[in-house]
Design a protein around this motif. Structure first.
Motif, PDB file in Angstrom:
ATOM      1  N   LEU A 220       0.843  -1.203   0.000  1.00 26.71           N
ATOM      2  CA  LEU A 220       0.000   0.000   0.000  1.00 26.71           C
ATOM      3  C   LEU A 220       0.875   1.250   0.000  1.00 26.71           C
ATOM      4  O   LEU A 220       2.003   1.220   0.479  1.00 26.71           O
ATOM      5  CB  LEU A 220      -0.861   0.040   1.274  1.00 26.71           C
ATOM      6  CG  LEU A 220      -1.861  -1.072   1.536  1.00 26.71           C
ATOM      7  CD1 LEU A 220      -2.471  -0.884   2.919  1.00 26.71           C
ATOM      8  CD2 LEU A 220      -2.943  -1.046   0.473  1.00 26.71           C
ATOM      9  N   PRO A 221       0.355   2.365  -0.518  1.00 24.07           N
ATOM     10  CA  PRO A 221       1.088   3.632  -0.380  1.00 24.07           C
ATOM     11  C   PRO A 221       1.059   4.105   1.076  1.00 24.07           C
ATOM     12  O   PRO A 221       0.061   3.920   1.766  1.00 24.07           O
ATOM     13  CB  PRO A 221       0.301   4.596  -1.275  1.00 24.07           C
ATOM     14  CG  PRO A 221      -1.075   4.025  -1.368  1.00 24.07           C
ATOM     15  CD  PRO A 221      -0.939   2.541  -1.232  1.00 24.07           C
ATOM     16  N   ALA A 222       2.150   4.726   1.521  1.00 28.13           N
ATOM     17  CA  ALA A 222       2.245   5.177   2.919  1.00 28.13           C
ATOM     18  C   ALA A 222       1.523   6.514   3.069  1.00 28.13           C
ATOM     19  O   ALA A 222       2.140   7.572   3.119  1.00 28.13           O
ATOM     20  CB  ALA A 222       3.709   5.293   3.321  1.00 28.13           C
ATOM     21  N   VAL A 223       0.203   6.439   3.125  1.00 29.49           N
ATOM     22  CA  VAL A 223      -0.593   7.675   3.223  1.00 29.49           C
ATOM     23  C   VAL A 223      -1.491   7.629   4.455  1.00 29.49           C
ATOM     24  O   VAL A 223      -2.569   8.207   4.458  1.00 29.49           O
ATOM     25  CB  VAL A 223      -1.455   7.894   1.954  1.00 29.49           C
ATOM     26  CG1 VAL A 223      -0.564   8.139   0.749  1.00 29.49           C
ATOM     27  CG2 VAL A 223      -2.371   6.707   1.679  1.00 29.49           C
ATOM     28  N   PHE A 224      -1.031   6.957   5.482  1.00 27.07           N
ATOM     29  CA  PHE A 224      -1.899   6.748   6.642  1.00 27.07           C
ATOM     30  C   PHE A 224      -1.367   7.435   7.893  1.00 27.07           C
ATOM     31  O   PHE A 224      -0.208   7.276   8.257  1.00 27.07           O
ATOM     32  CB  PHE A 224      -2.049   5.241   6.906  1.00 27.07           C
ATOM     33  CG  PHE A 224      -2.523   4.493   5.695  1.00 27.07           C
ATOM     34  CD1 PHE A 224      -3.810   4.677   5.209  1.00 27.07           C
ATOM     35  CD2 PHE A 224      -1.671   3.630   5.017  1.00 27.07           C
ATOM     36  CE1 PHE A 224      -4.251   4.006   4.084  1.00 27.07           C
ATOM     37  CE2 PHE A 224      -2.104   2.953   3.890  1.00 27.07           C
ATOM     38  CZ  PHE A 224      -3.387   3.136   3.414  1.00 27.07           C
ATOM     39  N   GLY A 225      -2.270   8.196   8.533  1.00 29.51           N
ATOM     40  CA  GLY A 225      -1.950   8.774   9.824  1.00 29.51           C
ATOM     41  C   GLY A 225      -1.182  10.071   9.738  1.00 29.51           C
ATOM     42  O   GLY A 225       0.031  10.092   9.877  1.00 29.51           O
ATOM     43  N   LEU A 226      -1.910  11.157   9.509  1.00 30.59           N
ATOM     44  CA  LEU A 226      -1.258  12.466   9.456  1.00 30.59           C
ATOM     45  C   LEU A 226      -1.252  13.062  10.864  1.00 30.59           C
ATOM     46  O   LEU A 226      -0.204  13.246  11.465  1.00 30.59           O
ATOM     47  CB  LEU A 226      -2.022  13.357   8.472  1.00 30.59           C
ATOM     48  CG  LEU A 226      -1.401  14.679   8.075  1.00 30.59           C
ATOM     49  CD1 LEU A 226      -0.067  14.479   7.378  1.00 30.59           C
ATOM     50  CD2 LEU A 226      -2.351  15.442   7.147  1.00 30.59           C
ATOM     51  N   PRO A 251       4.264  15.418  -0.535  1.00 31.03           N
ATOM     52  CA  PRO A 251       4.700  15.309   0.857  1.00 31.03           C
ATOM     53  C   PRO A 251       4.422  13.938   1.462  1.00 31.03           C
ATOM     54  O   PRO A 251       3.441  13.306   1.117  1.00 31.03           O
ATOM     55  CB  PRO A 251       3.870  16.388   1.574  1.00 31.03           C
ATOM     56  CG  PRO A 251       2.671  16.570   0.727  1.00 31.03           C
ATOM     57  CD  PRO A 251       3.105  16.313  -0.683  1.00 31.03           C
ATOM     58  N   SER A 252       5.327  13.551   2.364  1.00 35.18           N
ATOM     59  CA  SER A 252       5.246  12.240   2.990  1.00 35.18           C
ATOM     60  C   SER A 252       4.374  12.324   4.243  1.00 35.18           C
ATOM     61  O   SER A 252       4.662  13.098   5.151  1.00 35.18           O
ATOM     62  CB  SER A 252       6.661  11.794   3.352  1.00 35.18           C
ATOM     63  OG  SER A 252       6.654  10.901   4.419  1.00 35.18           O
ATOM     64  N   VAL A 253       3.333  11.512   4.267  1.00 31.87           N
ATOM     65  CA  VAL A 253       2.429  11.530   5.432  1.00 31.87           C
ATOM     66  C   VAL A 253       3.157  11.088   6.712  1.00 31.87           C
ATOM     67  O   VAL A 253       3.101  11.791   7.724  1.00 31.87           O
ATOM     68  CB  VAL A 253       1.169  10.680   5.145  1.00 31.87           C
ATOM     69  CG1 VAL A 253       0.357  10.470   6.409  1.00 31.87           C
ATOM     70  CG2 VAL A 253       0.338  11.351   4.064  1.00 31.87           C
ATOM     71  N   PRO A 254       3.888   9.972   6.698  1.00 38.58           N
ATOM     72  CA  PRO A 254       4.622   9.615   7.920  1.00 38.58           C
ATOM     73  C   PRO A 254       5.671  10.664   8.276  1.00 38.58           C
ATOM     74  O   PRO A 254       5.994  10.857   9.454  1.00 38.58           O
ATOM     75  CB  PRO A 254       5.306   8.294   7.568  1.00 38.58           C
ATOM     76  CG  PRO A 254       4.601   7.776   6.376  1.00 38.58           C
ATOM     77  CD  PRO A 254       4.058   8.962   5.641  1.00 38.58           C
ATOM     78  N   GLY A 255       6.189  11.350   7.287  1.00 40.84           N
ATOM     79  CA  GLY A 255       7.174  12.397   7.535  1.00 40.84           C
ATOM     80  C   GLY A 255       6.569  13.573   8.283  1.00 40.84           C
ATOM     81  O   GLY A 255       7.127  14.053   9.267  1.00 40.84           O
ATOM     82  N   ILE A 256       5.407  14.013   7.815  1.00 41.41           N
ATOM     83  CA  ILE A 256       4.759  15.144   8.481  1.00 41.41           C
ATOM     84  C   ILE A 256       4.376  14.741   9.910  1.00 41.41           C
ATOM     85  O   ILE A 256       4.567  15.493  10.864  1.00 41.41           O
ATOM     86  CB  ILE A 256       3.520  15.608   7.681  1.00 41.41           C
ATOM     87  CG1 ILE A 256       3.962  16.130   6.315  1.00 41.41           C
ATOM     88  CG2 ILE A 256       2.756  16.693   8.442  1.00 41.41           C
ATOM     89  CD1 ILE A 256       2.825  16.467   5.370  1.00 41.41           C
ATOM     90  N   ARG A 257       3.871  13.506  10.039  1.00 42.24           N
ATOM     91  CA  ARG A 257       3.509  13.024  11.375  1.00 42.24           C
ATOM     92  C   ARG A 257       4.746  12.988  12.295  1.00 42.24           C
ATOM     93  O   ARG A 257       4.698  13.406  13.447  1.00 42.24           O
ATOM     94  CB  ARG A 257       2.898  11.623  11.291  1.00 42.24           C
ATOM     95  CG  ARG A 257       2.359  11.139  12.625  1.00 42.24           C
ATOM     96  CD  ARG A 257       2.260   9.610  12.740  1.00 42.24           C
ATOM     97  NE  ARG A 257       1.838   9.003  11.496  1.00 42.24           N
ATOM     98  CZ  ARG A 257       2.314   7.825  11.076  1.00 42.24           C
ATOM     99  NH1 ARG A 257       3.196   7.153  11.794  1.00 42.24           N
ATOM    100  NH2 ARG A 257       1.894   7.337   9.946  1.00 42.24           N
TER     101      ARG A 257
END
Lengths: 413, 541
Positions: A220-226, A251-257
């Motif tokens: 899956l794409p890593a787009v979970f949990g901002l 932008p990376s969702v896990p990165g922003i998180r």
């Protein structure tokens, strides 16, 4: 306003340095202009992936082959192992669970389907021990219909090298209809926001379970949990096959998180985080930086005993290039780099580009040089330091984490 | 090797520039069976590497009356037949304090004798008309200059040629000219896709390969004395000017600033280069410095405007046959019947000229080809519009009544790019409307249309058809999205990765000469995304 320490730059280095100092009871402020390199975080922090073009298995061992001006050499190889350990624990205390070892690289799968050596991997993602084997036989790659930033065919092509014939399937859900209507809204952070609300997780997991029948792993794409930190874990629990997340286009969702998590840790420790502000100038006296002024705060002075410059490389505007020179835009510090722009680039995009090594000059204690003289209380950390090509070496996050911890130690001495 | 001569064309045209595509169209409209071959893609040579200036001819009025007269005539024709490729911006010829104002009246006289309308504008009024012009100007003359998109123009000619039965082979490079005694009978091609050689036969072979026509002629055993002249240009990140800006003086370096689409262009330098260098165009530091220094004189705000790219093209200049030294160079159209010139039947070369006169060159070449084949049919290319150019019923004013949603941005951009053919682009459903390239408003539907209908072999071709990756990010994010779509249609992911790597290299070539300020920042970011996160490296593919 008076602080013990002021850090210029709110990226990985600035936050690490700020957390370390605040954990030791220092009164700290971070001035951040906004986004940072963590916004295009791949899911892993590299320490050292390549030296002289050779892939590294044990980064701690291989560092001795780095040139003397390399930031790791300047930190001192005797300090590295301790600092890597400290970095990992600082991240864990902040609430980010990473795994990995400094004396043995593991691998992660890139969205091109290539195994890449790395040091620490966020637990959303999957670490592999071997670069030439893939632990599952049948893989299904799921994407959201209309999401253009996840390249399933490239992944499928990469997996062929492991003799895996992956299948690609699309998922449509009414939760995403609204964002799909606008042609530029179907992007990773907007998908993440839908999942954050909580009402897409169950349905998506059900669909994933149906579509992954007969497969061993779901990609899956890593787009979970901002903002909602538990989304990825909830999904992994509800999907009854192993889940392999791969980075999508930033932008990376896990990165922003991760950035938010580190910032919250800093603030919980009493730190002051000035977001969206820029340092305009500094007042120097007798080789010391006395105070700085920022764009948002006008005449209000910010004083500190020590300052840390962690303003990043070119894309963060820590260093600026014009047609005839390079400069450090806040204080006009000395630059380690060539002013002749013909020296900056190689004609081949994928070759080693000289400009990637440019940065602010420092003395042996990482104090910034100004007109050849060290500024006694201005330390430099992270990618604004020169002396390495972090892209070619796979050393970007390592340099940020270790040099900022090292700078903090100089201050705490 | 294929010796099958069952299919013999009337004419094989070499070169997918404006001249080649235009000649193919003209020949096909006159009923000939045509094969058009191109080694790379349409408009990859001099056609796509110039200002995109719809010359009024004013620039040549004082020094070259014949070229000036040709330009204004073709200018008026292109407005009619290619309106979707053209912006009718008008141009100003500025006199700056360092220029001689006396030249202005000489210029105006020369224009009027060439049939170019002029209007002397008061400097204050000129500044109101064009606020980006140098405020120190002491004189201004308005002329009917404009902008032309050479990629669209060439593609429209190729499309129309195809509609008239032309077969088109891109990615096919001429490796030899086939002869029987004193007669050319066809071409040997290398198919870059299949990596194999193939022969095609024709009664006439027309060499329309621009500067590369030098080599083509050599294959046929004849020598054309060509002198490559390199011209470098810079592309700025947005439209600084509304009107074309020129200097009112004898033509010199870097004195034309042309607005086009979302950007503007300054150029050109002019430098003779050895023929061996024509496939390796680079823009030197000195070229860049001259272009900026002179450009700032036309429009001071260029000093602080972001530069997107630098590029260079090669003009095919031809020396007179009795002058091998190349001192007496013609800038006009050169048409050679090699039967007359070299005793070689079935071989024709059309070269020299300029983008502005491509249609006239095509007409002259086709007239000769028809004469050789004893075909008696008149040229109609000056009156029949190109596909996409038919006037659309939707005028700008009623377009403005619409509420602009995201989707209508992509539709409007598509209409700008494809004219009345835009209806072929699927839209209205959220899949097709999704935006691939945010800088230029390119939708999935437009990308798919280009892939299916416009001879797209790779990402670089796609850029010329749709402007994907031509905007301020230079393909930072959209390249990968477009590569994904291309990969879906070609179902060959390995090739798509190579293609993506080539695309980034091609962007790099144009960015590295001007990579400072925001551009170096973007480059660093792009490297991190593709190599750092994606692990894209040529050796990994």
């Amino acid at each position: 306003m008076k602080f013990d320490n002021i850090i210029i730059g709110g990226g990985l280095s600035g936050l690490t340095c700020g957390i370390k100092l605040a954990e030791q009871g220092k009164k700290c402020a971070i001035v951040s202009s906004g986004q940072s390199a963590i916004h295009f975080f791949s899911g892993s922090f590299d320490l050292l992936g390549k030296v002289n073009g050779e892939e590294v298995t044990n980064p701690l061992e291989s560092m001795k082959f780095l040139p003397q001006q390399h930031p790791y050499q300047r930190v001192g190889l005797e300090n590295i192992e301790r600092l890597t350990d400290e970095a990992l624990h600082l991240l864990i205390r902040a609430g980010l669970s990473f795994t990995g070892k400094a004396d043995r690289n593991h691998y992660t799968l890139t969205p091109m389907g290539v195994m890449k050596p790395t040091w620490l991997t966020l637990n959303d993602f999957t670490s592999f021990d071997q670069k030439d084997s893939f632990p599952w036989k049948k893989a299904v790659i799921l994407n959201f219909s209309g999401f253009l930033d996840f390249h399933t065919l490239f992944i499928k092509d990469g997996l062929k090298k492991f003799d895996i014939n992956a299948q690609i399937k699309n998922v449509s859900m009414k939760q995403f209809e609204a964002i799909r209507k606008n042609p530029s809204e179907m992007r990773s952070t907007n998908i993440a926001k839908e999942f954050d609300k909580g009402n897409a997780i169950e349905e998506f997991a059900q669909k994933a379970n149906l579509l992954s029948e007969g497969f061993d792993v779901v990609i899956l794409p890593a787009v979970f949990g901002l903002f909602n930190k538990s989304v990825a874990d909830q999904l992994k629990e509800k999907i009854n096959k192993p889940v392999l997340l791969l980075p999508a286009i930033p932008p990376s969702v896990p990165g922003i998180r991760s950035q938010i998590t580190l910032r919250e840790r800093f603030q919980e420790l009493g730190g002051t985080y000035l977001l969206g502000d820029n340092v305009e100038e500094g007042i120097f006296e007798d080789g010391r930086l006395l105070e700085i002024r920022t764009n948002n705060h006008g005449d209000i002075k910010f004083e500190a005993d020590q300052f840390i410059l962690a303003s990043g490389s070119f894309y963060s505007k820590g260093i600026v290039a014009t047609h005839d020179k390079l400069y450090e835009p806040i204080f006009g510090l000395d630059i380690d780099g060539d002013n002749n722009r013909e020296e900056w680039f190689d004609e081949k995009f994928f070759n080693d580009q000289a400009f990637m090594r440019y940065g602010v000059k420092t003395d042996e204690n990482f104090r910034a040089l100004m007109n050849g003289e060290p500024v006694q209380n201005l330390f430099v950390a992270g990618s604004v330091l020169g002396g390495a090509n972090p892209l070619k070496e796979g050393s970007g996050a390592g340099i940020s984490l270790l040099t900022s911890l090292h700078a903090a130690e100089q201050i705490l001495k | 090797m294929n010796k099958n001569r069952s299919k013999e064309y009337d004419v094989i045209i070499i070169g997918g520039g404006a001249t080649g595509a235009g000649t193919a169209r003209d020949c096909a409209m006159r009923g000939l069976s045509v094969l058009l071959v191109e080694r790379h893609d349409f408009a990859t040579g001099a056609t796509g590497r110039n200002h995109g200036l719809l010359h009024s001819g004013a620039r040549y009025a004082v020094t070259d009356h014949e070229s000036a007269a040709e330009c204004i005539e073709e200018n008026m024709i292109l407005r009619k037949i290619a309106n979707h490729c053209i912006e009718e911006n008008d141009g100003l010829f500025l006199t700056l304090p360092e220029d001689d104002i006396a030249f202005q009246s000489q210029f105006v006289d020369a224009c009027s004798s060439a049939g170019i309308s002029t209007e002397i504008i008061d400097p204050k009024l000129a500044l109101q008309m064009e606020p980006s012009a140098n405020p120190d100007l002491i004189g201004a003359v308005r002329v009917p200059d404009g902008s032309v998109d050479p990629f669209r123009l060439t593609m429209s000619n190729a499309l129309d040629a195809r509609l008239h039965g032309t077969d088109i082979l891109t990615q096919h490079e001429v490796t030899d000219i086939l002869k029987e005694q004193d007669r050319v009978i066809g071409v040997e091609l290398f198919d870059h896709g299949k990596k194999e050689k193939v022969n095609y036969y024709g009664k006439i072979v027309c060499n329309a390969a621009g500067i590369w026509g030098h080599h083509i002629a050599n294959f046929a055993g004849v020598n054309i004395n060509m002198f490559p002249a390199k011209g470098s240009l810079l592309i700025f990140g947005h439209r600084v000017n509304k009107m074309v800006l020129n200097r009112c003086r004898k033509p010199a370096n870097a004195d034309i600033l042309v607005p086009g689409d979302t950007i503007c262009l300054i150029g050109t330098t002019s430098e003779r280069i050895p023929i061996e260098e024509i496939d390796n165009m680079y823009v030197s530091k000195d070229d860049v410095d001259v272009l900026i220094r002179e450009g700032v004189k036309l429009s001071p705000s260029l000093a602080t405007t972001r530069i997107l790219r630098a590029y260079a093209g090669v003009r095919p200049l031809v020396a007179a046959d009795d002058d091998p030294s190349g001192r007496s160079i013609s800038r006009g159209i050169v048409l050679m019947d090699h039967k007359e010139r070299d005793g070689l039947e079935g071989f024709v070369t059309i070269t020299g000229g300029k983008l502005m006169t491509y249609r006239l060159m095509a007409e002259e070449a086709t007239d000769l080809i028809c004469k050789k084949l004893s075909v008696d049919k008149k040229c109609e290319t000056a009156s029949i519009p190109l596909p996409g150019s038919e006037k659309s019923e939707e005028t700008l004013s009623n377009a403005g009544n619409k509420i602009y949603t995201g989707a209508s941005i992509t539709q409007k951009s598509a209409k700008d790019r494809h004219g009345s053919l835009a209806h072929k682009i699927a839209n209205g459903d959220s899949n097709e409307d999704s935006m691939v390239c945010e800088c230029e408003g390119v939708s999935i539907g437009e990308v798919k249309y280009a892939i299916n209908e416009l001879h797209v072999n790779n990402l670089i071709d796609l850029r010329r058809r749709t402007r994907v990756g031509m905007g301020t990010c230079q393909g930072e994010l959209c390249a990968c999205r477009a590569a994904g779509l291309l990969c879906e249609s070609m179902e060959e992911a390995g090739k798509a990765k190579d293609d993506l790597a080539n695309f980034l290299q091609e962007r790099w070539k144009g960015m590295s000469p001007i990579a400072w300020g925001e551009t170096i920042n973007e480059i660093q970011f792009t490297s991190w995304i593709y190599e750092g996160i994606y692990g894209l490296k040529p050796e990994n593919n």
